[in-house]
Design a protein around this motif. Structure first.
Motif, PDB file in Angstrom:
ATOM      1  N   TYR A 146     -19.278  15.504   9.243  1.00  0.00           N
ATOM      2  CA  TYR A 146     -18.464  15.608  10.448  1.00  0.00           C
ATOM      3  C   TYR A 146     -17.056  16.098  10.119  1.00  0.00           C
ATOM      4  O   TYR A 146     -16.487  16.915  10.853  1.00  0.00           O
ATOM      5  N   VAL A 147     -16.482  15.599   9.025  1.00  0.00           N
ATOM      6  CA  VAL A 147     -15.156  16.069   8.625  1.00  0.00           C
ATOM      7  C   VAL A 147     -15.200  17.562   8.309  1.00  0.00           C
ATOM      8  O   VAL A 147     -14.324  18.335   8.733  1.00  0.00           O
ATOM      9  N   SER A 148     -16.213  17.977   7.576  1.00  0.00           N
ATOM     10  CA  SER A 148     -16.352  19.395   7.240  1.00  0.00           C
ATOM     11  C   SER A 148     -16.519  20.246   8.484  1.00  0.00           C
ATOM     12  O   SER A 148     -15.976  21.365   8.560  1.00  0.00           O
ATOM     13  N   ALA A 149     -17.254  19.733   9.467  1.00  0.00           N
ATOM     14  CA  ALA A 149     -17.449  20.490  10.716  1.00  0.00           C
ATOM     15  C   ALA A 149     -16.135  20.652  11.471  1.00  0.00           C
ATOM     16  O   ALA A 149     -15.850  21.728  12.030  1.00  0.00           O
ATOM     17  N   ILE A 150     -15.297  19.613  11.510  1.00  0.00           N
ATOM     18  CA  ILE A 150     -14.016  19.714  12.190  1.00  0.00           C
ATOM     19  C   ILE A 150     -13.103  20.713  11.477  1.00  0.00           C
ATOM     20  O   ILE A 150     -12.380  21.491  12.115  1.00  0.00           O
ATOM     21  N   VAL A 151     -13.138  20.700  10.146  1.00  0.00           N
ATOM     22  CA  VAL A 151     -12.343  21.672   9.383  1.00  0.00           C
ATOM     23  C   VAL A 151     -12.812  23.092   9.665  1.00  0.00           C
ATOM     24  O   VAL A 151     -12.007  24.021   9.826  1.00  0.00           O
ATOM     25  N   ARG A 152     -14.123  23.287   9.748  1.00  0.00           N
ATOM     26  CA  ARG A 152     -14.660  24.625  10.050  1.00  0.00           C
ATOM     27  C   ARG A 152     -14.253  25.084  11.442  1.00  0.00           C
ATOM     28  O   ARG A 152     -13.971  26.275  11.663  1.00  0.00           O
ATOM     29  N   ASP A 153     -14.249  24.144  12.399  1.00  0.00           N
ATOM     30  CA  ASP A 153     -13.821  24.510  13.756  1.00  0.00           C
ATOM     31  C   ASP A 153     -12.358  24.949  13.766  1.00  0.00           C
ATOM     32  O   ASP A 153     -11.995  25.929  14.442  1.00  0.00           O
ATOM     33  N   TYR A 154     -11.515  24.224  13.055  1.00  0.00           N
ATOM     34  CA  TYR A 154     -10.102  24.621  12.965  1.00  0.00           C
ATOM     35  C   TYR A 154      -9.977  25.998  12.329  1.00  0.00           C
ATOM     36  O   TYR A 154      -9.200  26.852  12.795  1.00  0.00           O
ATOM     37  N   LEU A 155     -10.730  26.234  11.279  1.00  0.00           N
ATOM     38  CA  LEU A 155     -10.672  27.512  10.583  1.00  0.00           C
ATOM     39  C   LEU A 155     -11.131  28.652  11.481  1.00  0.00           C
ATOM     40  O   LEU A 155     -10.535  29.741  11.502  1.00  0.00           O
ATOM     41  N   SER A 156     -12.179  28.395  12.268  1.00  0.00           N
ATOM     42  CA  SER A 156     -12.683  29.419  13.183  1.00  0.00           C
ATOM     43  C   SER A 156     -11.647  29.759  14.250  1.00  0.00           C
ATOM     44  O   SER A 156     -11.422  30.943  14.562  1.00  0.00           O
ATOM     45  N   ASP A 157     -10.997  28.739  14.813  1.00  0.00           N
ATOM     46  CA  ASP A 157      -9.973  28.992  15.822  1.00  0.00           C
ATOM     47  C   ASP A 157      -8.787  29.747  15.226  1.00  0.00           C
ATOM     48  O   ASP A 157      -8.211  30.640  15.867  1.00  0.00           O
ATOM     49  N   ARG A 158      -8.420  29.427  14.027  1.00  0.00           N
ATOM     50  CA  ARG A 158      -7.280  30.098  13.394  1.00  0.00           C
ATOM     51  C   ARG A 158      -7.587  31.559  13.098  1.00  0.00           C
ATOM     52  O   ARG A 158      -6.721  32.434  13.273  1.00  0.00           O
ATOM     53  N   MET A 159      -8.803  31.850  12.669  1.00  0.00           N
ATOM     54  CA  MET A 159      -9.163  33.242  12.370  1.00  0.00           C
ATOM     55  C   MET A 159      -9.225  34.078  13.639  1.00  0.00           C
ATOM     56  O   MET A 159      -8.939  35.278  13.616  1.00  0.00           O
ATOM     57  N   GLU A 160      -9.579  33.446  14.758  1.00  0.00           N
ATOM     58  CA  GLU A 160      -9.593  34.195  16.018  1.00  0.00           C
ATOM     59  C   GLU A 160      -8.182  34.591  16.432  1.00  0.00           C
ATOM     60  O   GLU A 160      -7.963  35.686  16.961  1.00  0.00           O
ATOM     61  N   LEU A 161      -7.212  33.691  16.183  1.00  0.00           N
ATOM     62  CA  LEU A 161      -5.831  33.988  16.556  1.00  0.00           C
ATOM     63  C   LEU A 161      -5.167  34.974  15.604  1.00  0.00           C
ATOM     64  O   LEU A 161      -4.400  35.848  16.024  1.00  0.00           O
ATOM     65  N   MET A 162      -5.441  34.867  14.322  1.00  0.00           N
ATOM     66  CA  MET A 162      -4.746  35.656  13.312  1.00  0.00           C
ATOM     67  C   MET A 162      -5.545  36.867  12.835  1.00  0.00           C
ATOM     68  O   MET A 162      -4.984  37.770  12.221  1.00  0.00           O
ATOM     69  N   ALA A 163      -6.847  36.863  13.109  1.00  0.00           N
ATOM     70  CA  ALA A 163      -7.724  37.973  12.685  1.00  0.00           C
ATOM     71  C   ALA A 163      -7.670  38.194  11.177  1.00  0.00           C
ATOM     72  O   ALA A 163      -7.688  39.314  10.683  1.00  0.00           O
ATOM     73  N   VAL A 164      -7.578  37.064  10.430  1.00  0.00           N
ATOM     74  CA  VAL A 164      -7.533  37.123   8.963  1.00  0.00           C
ATOM     75  C   VAL A 164      -8.634  36.211   8.426  1.00  0.00           C
ATOM     76  O   VAL A 164      -8.797  35.083   8.918  1.00  0.00           O
ATOM     77  N   PRO A 165      -9.400  36.670   7.419  1.00  0.00           N
ATOM     78  CA  PRO A 165     -10.491  35.836   6.884  1.00  0.00           C
ATOM     79  C   PRO A 165      -9.984  34.692   6.016  1.00  0.00           C
ATOM     80  O   PRO A 165      -9.821  34.840   4.801  1.00  0.00           O
TER      81      PRO A 165
END
Length: 346
Positions: A112-131
């Protein structure tokens, strides 16, 4: 009541109250970074229904203390320059520590912790368009191989000792009544306390033999040695045995026949031990009324003690609260038994 009441109770318990899902699991955060990225992930963890954010700790000593106290299930550690590494190197690391003395819960919590981190990472990449990439380093404490024995053995110890002690003593005094030998005991010069004590001593010895067999098998067959003090574990187990014997004697005094005593000891002790000890179902997932009820079940406190001493290797200073609770429950059972023991047959 058995035919129509038990199915309703079982459906409500197993369908609503008892679940292996993770809800409100207590976790702590060690945030060395204290930057925008770490605070954003911490906010998401706190807002999740899966976790209950206890507090932030800043030292390794506090972190180990929290795990040994048994008050947290996991910890999330953010290293220095977490956000800076994400922005300049496009990747960063976090560490997830979990109490794997319960391997199922530890696995769910880390996922669950890993899933929340992945969700944050996905949202950040959508805003910044950086991998970006966040690499979780998972560490399972006390049971790195995620073996089932560290969770299974303490639960079996609590279940076996509870059933054997309660069931054997539950039929002892009521058997004397049915056989007609209670009159001999009542006209003897013995005090009621000595009569009760004489019924308990043989079963204390037999239960200690059972304890020795369980510990021997777990050490040599299951390869699960006692990490803490063996004498402390034996002492705490003896206290639990006396607590169970006092409960069995109380049942024996109140019951009218051996069959009634046997039914009360089996049904009345087996289900609470399985359901409310934390052995099969996490207590923090239960509704508040059931969590309160679990506090009067002796096997809950003994299960915590065995896991702490046998698996975590802690000393008495970490389990003194649970020990005092067991002592208090034992005294209550003994006082009620002595007060309920009648020196005249009805």
């Amino acid at each position: 009541m058995i035919l129509f009441g038990m199915p309703v109770v079982q459906i409500l318990l197993f369908g609503f109250a008892l679940t292996n899902e993770v809800k409100d699991s207590p976790i702590v955060v060690v945030d060395y970074a204290r930057d925008e990225a770490s605070q954003s992930i911490i906010t998401r963890l706190g807002a999740s229904r899966y976790f209950k954010l206890e507090r932030n700790v800043l030292s390794q000593k506090e972190l180990i203390q929290s795990f040994r106290d048994g008050k947290i299930k996991a910890a999330v550690v953010f290293p220095d320059h977490f956000n800076e590494n994400l922005e300049h190197m496009n990747k960063a690391q976090i560490q997830i520590l979990a109490d794997a003395s319960d391997p199922n819960t530890a696995t769910l919590v880390t996922n669950y912790v890993s899933a929340i981190v992945r969700d944050y990472l996905s949202d950040r990449m959508e805003l910044m368009a950086v991998p970006y990439q966040i690499i979780p380093e998972v560490r399972m404490l006390y049971n790195p191989q995620l073996l089932g024995a560290p969770n299974f053995v303490p639960g079996v110890m609590a279940l076996v000792l509870m059933l054997v002690c309660v069931m054997m003593t539950a039929i002892s005094i009521v058997k004397e009544k049915e056989m007609g030998t209670m009159e001999v005991l009542l006209v003897s010069p013995f005090q009621p306390f000595l009569v009760i004590l004489s019924k308990a001593i043989p079963y204390i010895a037999l239960s200690l033999v059972n304890l020795g067999a369980i510990l021997t098998l777990s050490t040599f067959l299951l390869e699960l040695p006692v990490r803490g003090s063996l004498m402390l574990l034996i002492g705490e187990s003896t206290l639990f045995i006396i607590c169970c014997l006092s409960l069995g004697i109380l049942i024996s005094i109140k019951a009218k026949s051996q069959q009634v005593a046997m039914m009360i000891s089996l049904v009345g002790m087996f289900l609470p031990t399985v359901l409310f000890s934390g052995y099969m179902f996490p207590i923090e997932n239960m509704p508040l009324p059931l969590q309160i009820i679990s506090n009067i079940v002796p096997s809950k406190w003994y299960y915590i003690i065995v896991k702490s001493v046998m698996i975590k290797g802690v000393g008495f200073m970490y389990i003194w609260r649970e020990t005092l609770v067991l002592i208090g429950i034992t005294i209550v059972f003994l006082l009620i038994s002595l007060k309920s023991f009648k020196i005249r047959l009805e």
